[in-house]
Scaffold this motif. Structure first.
Motif, PDB file in Angstrom:
ATOM      1  N   MET A 150       0.836  -1.193   0.000  1.00 16.29           N
ATOM      2  CA  MET A 150       0.000   0.000   0.000  1.00 16.29           C
ATOM      3  C   MET A 150       0.871   1.244   0.000  1.00 16.29           C
ATOM      4  O   MET A 150       1.928   1.281   0.611  1.00 16.29           O
ATOM      5  CB  MET A 150      -0.900   0.005   1.239  1.00 16.29           C
ATOM      6  N   LYS A 151       0.402   2.273  -0.691  1.00 15.53           N
ATOM      7  CA  LYS A 151       1.160   3.519  -0.760  1.00 15.53           C
ATOM      8  C   LYS A 151       0.919   4.379   0.481  1.00 15.53           C
ATOM      9  O   LYS A 151      -0.149   4.327   1.079  1.00 15.53           O
ATOM     10  CB  LYS A 151       0.770   4.301  -2.011  1.00 15.53           C
ATOM     11  N   THR A 152       1.937   5.131   0.849  1.00 17.50           N
ATOM     12  CA  THR A 152       1.815   6.116   1.919  1.00 17.50           C
ATOM     13  C   THR A 152       1.493   7.463   1.283  1.00 17.50           C
ATOM     14  O   THR A 152       2.288   7.992   0.500  1.00 17.50           O
ATOM     15  CB  THR A 152       3.126   6.214   2.718  1.00 17.50           C
ATOM     16  N   ASN A 153       0.315   7.995   1.587  1.00 23.59           N
ATOM     17  CA  ASN A 153      -0.112   9.270   1.016  1.00 23.59           C
ATOM     18  C   ASN A 153       0.459  10.431   1.817  1.00 23.59           C
ATOM     19  O   ASN A 153       0.255  10.505   3.040  1.00 23.59           O
ATOM     20  CB  ASN A 153      -1.642   9.362   0.992  1.00 23.59           C
ATOM     21  N   CYS A 154       1.152  11.328   1.128  1.00 26.14           N
ATOM     22  CA  CYS A 154       1.850  12.425   1.800  1.00 26.14           C
ATOM     23  C   CYS A 154       1.275  13.781   1.405  1.00 26.14           C
ATOM     24  O   CYS A 154       0.866  13.985   0.259  1.00 26.14           O
ATOM     25  CB  CYS A 154       3.332  12.412   1.451  1.00 26.14           C
ATOM     26  N   LEU A 155       1.282  14.697   2.355  1.00 24.37           N
ATOM     27  CA  LEU A 155       0.890  16.083   2.128  1.00 24.37           C
ATOM     28  C   LEU A 155       2.044  16.980   2.558  1.00 24.37           C
ATOM     29  O   LEU A 155       2.577  16.818   3.658  1.00 24.37           O
ATOM     30  CB  LEU A 155      -0.372  16.416   2.928  1.00 24.37           C
TER      31      LEU A 155
ATOM     32  N   ASP B 111      10.037   4.358  -2.938  1.00 23.19           N
ATOM     33  CA  ASP B 111       8.936   3.557  -3.470  1.00 23.19           C
ATOM     34  C   ASP B 111       7.740   3.637  -2.529  1.00 23.19           C
ATOM     35  O   ASP B 111       7.883   3.858  -1.332  1.00 23.19           O
ATOM     36  CB  ASP B 111       9.366   2.089  -3.602  1.00 23.19           C
ATOM     37  N   ASN B 112       6.555   3.423  -3.087  1.00 20.97           N
ATOM     38  CA  ASN B 112       5.319   3.323  -2.294  1.00 20.97           C
ATOM     39  C   ASN B 112       4.937   4.608  -1.567  1.00 20.97           C
ATOM     40  O   ASN B 112       4.173   4.574  -0.604  1.00 20.97           O
ATOM     41  CB  ASN B 112       5.408   2.168  -1.286  1.00 20.97           C
TER      42      ASN B 112
ATOM     43  N   VAL C 137      -4.770  11.158   3.987  1.00 22.30           N
ATOM     44  CA  VAL C 137      -3.374  11.554   4.178  1.00 22.30           C
ATOM     45  C   VAL C 137      -2.792  10.744   5.329  1.00 22.30           C
ATOM     46  O   VAL C 137      -3.323  10.763   6.441  1.00 22.30           O
ATOM     47  CB  VAL C 137      -3.251  13.066   4.474  1.00 22.30           C
ATOM     48  N   ASP C 138      -1.708  10.029   5.060  1.00 18.99           N
ATOM     49  CA  ASP C 138      -1.052   9.221   6.090  1.00 18.99           C
ATOM     50  C   ASP C 138       0.044  10.005   6.805  1.00 18.99           C
ATOM     51  O   ASP C 138       0.251   9.840   8.010  1.00 18.99           O
ATOM     52  CB  ASP C 138      -0.436   7.961   5.462  1.00 18.99           C
TER      53      ASP C 138
ATOM     54  N   ASP D  86       7.167  -9.612  10.595  1.00 13.76           N
ATOM     55  CA  ASP D  86       7.500 -10.044   9.244  1.00 13.76           C
ATOM     56  C   ASP D  86       7.345  -8.914   8.243  1.00 13.76           C
ATOM     57  O   ASP D  86       8.073  -8.829   7.267  1.00 13.76           O
ATOM     58  CB  ASP D  86       6.602 -11.219   8.825  1.00 13.76           C
ATOM     59  N   GLU D  87       6.379  -8.022   8.462  1.00 10.40           N
ATOM     60  CA  GLU D  87       6.067  -6.994   7.489  1.00 10.40           C
ATOM     61  C   GLU D  87       6.823  -5.691   7.737  1.00 10.40           C
ATOM     62  O   GLU D  87       6.902  -4.853   6.847  1.00 10.40           O
ATOM     63  CB  GLU D  87       4.562  -6.718   7.496  1.00 10.40           C
ATOM     64  N   ALA D  88       7.359  -5.507   8.922  1.00 11.84           N
ATOM     65  CA  ALA D  88       8.043  -4.255   9.246  1.00 11.84           C
ATOM     66  C   ALA D  88       9.285  -4.087   8.371  1.00 11.84           C
ATOM     67  O   ALA D  88       9.974  -5.052   8.044  1.00 11.84           O
ATOM     68  CB  ALA D  88       8.436  -4.241  10.718  1.00 11.84           C
ATOM     69  N   PHE D  89       9.568  -2.856   7.996  1.00 10.28           N
ATOM     70  CA  PHE D  89      10.721  -2.600   7.142  1.00 10.28           C
ATOM     71  C   PHE D  89      11.267  -1.205   7.387  1.00 10.28           C
ATOM     72  O   PHE D  89      10.628  -0.366   8.023  1.00 10.28           O
ATOM     73  CB  PHE D  89      10.361  -2.769   5.666  1.00 10.28           C
ATOM     74  N   ILE D  90      12.474  -0.979   6.882  1.00  7.23           N
ATOM     75  CA  ILE D  90      13.088   0.341   6.891  1.00  7.23           C
ATOM     76  C   ILE D  90      13.604   0.623   5.485  1.00  7.23           C
ATOM     77  O   ILE D  90      13.694  -0.283   4.644  1.00  7.23           O
ATOM     78  CB  ILE D  90      14.255   0.449   7.901  1.00  7.23           C
TER      79      ILE D  90
END
Length: 244
Positions: A1-6, A26-27, A49-50, A135-139
Motif C-alpha cells: 500500500m502507498k503512503t499518502n503524503c501532504l 517507493d510506495n 493523508v497518512d 514479518d512486514e516491518a521494514f526500513i
C-alpha cells in the motif's frame, strides 16, 4: 500500500526539496502541496493523508496552531528553520522535527521513524498477530544512489565498517553510509541487539551462542566485553553460559 503524503510549506523551494526526497522512495505518493494551513485543511478533508510534512511559520496560522485544531491529524513530520518549537512539537506527538536545510539522510531517518510508529500502532489493533507485524516491518536504506526497502525479518546481522555499515541478509549484502548508533536507533530493541561495537544481530536468527560469541548461519560473531551482561539478559542466560 502507498503512503499518502501532504507537503505544507509557504516556501516553494522548501516544498520542492521535500517533494524531491519523497520521489526517491517507493510506495510514497504526494496527494497535495500547500502554501498555508487553510489549503492543507481542504486537502485533508478530500484525501486520505497518512503523513504530513509541515512547516511552522506560515501565513494566517502557524503549523503548531493548525495541528492543535485537528481532531484526527495524520502522522506529522515538522520541517522548519526554528529550533525553539521542538519541545512543543513533540508534545503534540509529531514523528520527528527536521531543521532546514534538510539532507536526504536526515529525511530518511525521519521516514524510518514514521514506519516504526505506524507499525507499533498497527500492532496494537485487536487480533493482529505480532508475528505478522514483525514479518512486514521494514526500513529504507540508501546504497549508492538507490534507496532500498529492507524487511527487518530479512536481516541476519549488521556489521560496522568505520563510516559505513554492512547489512547481511540471506540473499545479499547491503553497504550503506551511516553509523552503528544510527542503525541501532532505527531497529526495534525487542528484535535486534547490539552485541559488540561492530555488530548488531537479529535475535530471531541466533542459532547458538557461547560465553564469547553468537552464531548466525554458521558465522561466529564476537560478544564485546562491555555488552556481555546485556546479551546474557536478552538471551535469558542469567548466570549460566555467558556469565562464565
Amino acid at each position: 500500500m502507498k503512503t499518502n503524503c501532504l507537503i505544507v510549506d509557504d516556501e516553494p523551494l522548501a516544498r520542492e526539496l521535500i517533494r524531491n526526497h519523497i520521489q526517491k522512495l517507493d510506495n510514497f505518493e504526494i496527494v497535495g502541496e500547500c502554501g498555508d494551513a487553510m489549503k492543507a485543511l481542504e486537502v485533508l478533508r478530500n484525501h486520505k493523508v497518512d503523513l504530513m510534512f509541515m512547516d511552522i511559520q506560515m501565513p494566517q496560522i502557524t503549523g503548531i496552531e493548525f495541528l492543535k485544531t485537528l481532531k484526527h491529524p495524520p502522522q506529522v513530520i515538522i520541517t522548519t528553520a526554528y529550533r525553539e518549537y521542538a519541545l512543543e512539537g513533540f508534545e503534540l506527538d509529531v514523528v520527528d522535527y527536521l531543521l532546514k536545510p534538510i539532507t536526504f539522510e536526515r529525511f530518511l531517518k525521519a521516514v524510518n521513524k514514521y514506519f516504526q510508529v505506524s507499525t507499533d500502532n498497527f500492532g496494537s489493533v485487536e487480533n493482529y498477530s505480532p508475528v505478522n507485524k514483525n514479518d512486514e516491518a521494514f526500513i529504507y536504506v540508501k546504497e549508492n544512489k538507490k534507496v532500498l526497502k529492507l524487511h527487518l525479518n530479512d536481516i541476519l546481522y549488521i556489521e560496522g565498517l568505520s563510516e559505513y555499515v554492512k547489512i547481511h541478509t540471506p540473499e545479499k549484502r547491503i553497504v550503506t553510509k551511516t553509523s552503528m548508533t544510527s542503525m541501532e536507533e532505527k531497529l526495534p530493541d525487542n528484535d535486534f541487539m547490539r552485541i559488540h561495537k561492530s555488530y548488531i544481530v537479529s535475535l530471531r536468527k541466533i542459532e547458538a551462542f557461547t560465553s564469547t560469541s553468537i552464531e548466525i548461519e554458521g558465522k561466529g560473531l564476537p560478544i564485546g566485553r562491555s555488552f556481555k551482561n546485556r546479551v546474557a539478559q536478552a538471551l535469558h542466560a542469567g548466570n549460566s553460559v555467558l556469565a562464565n
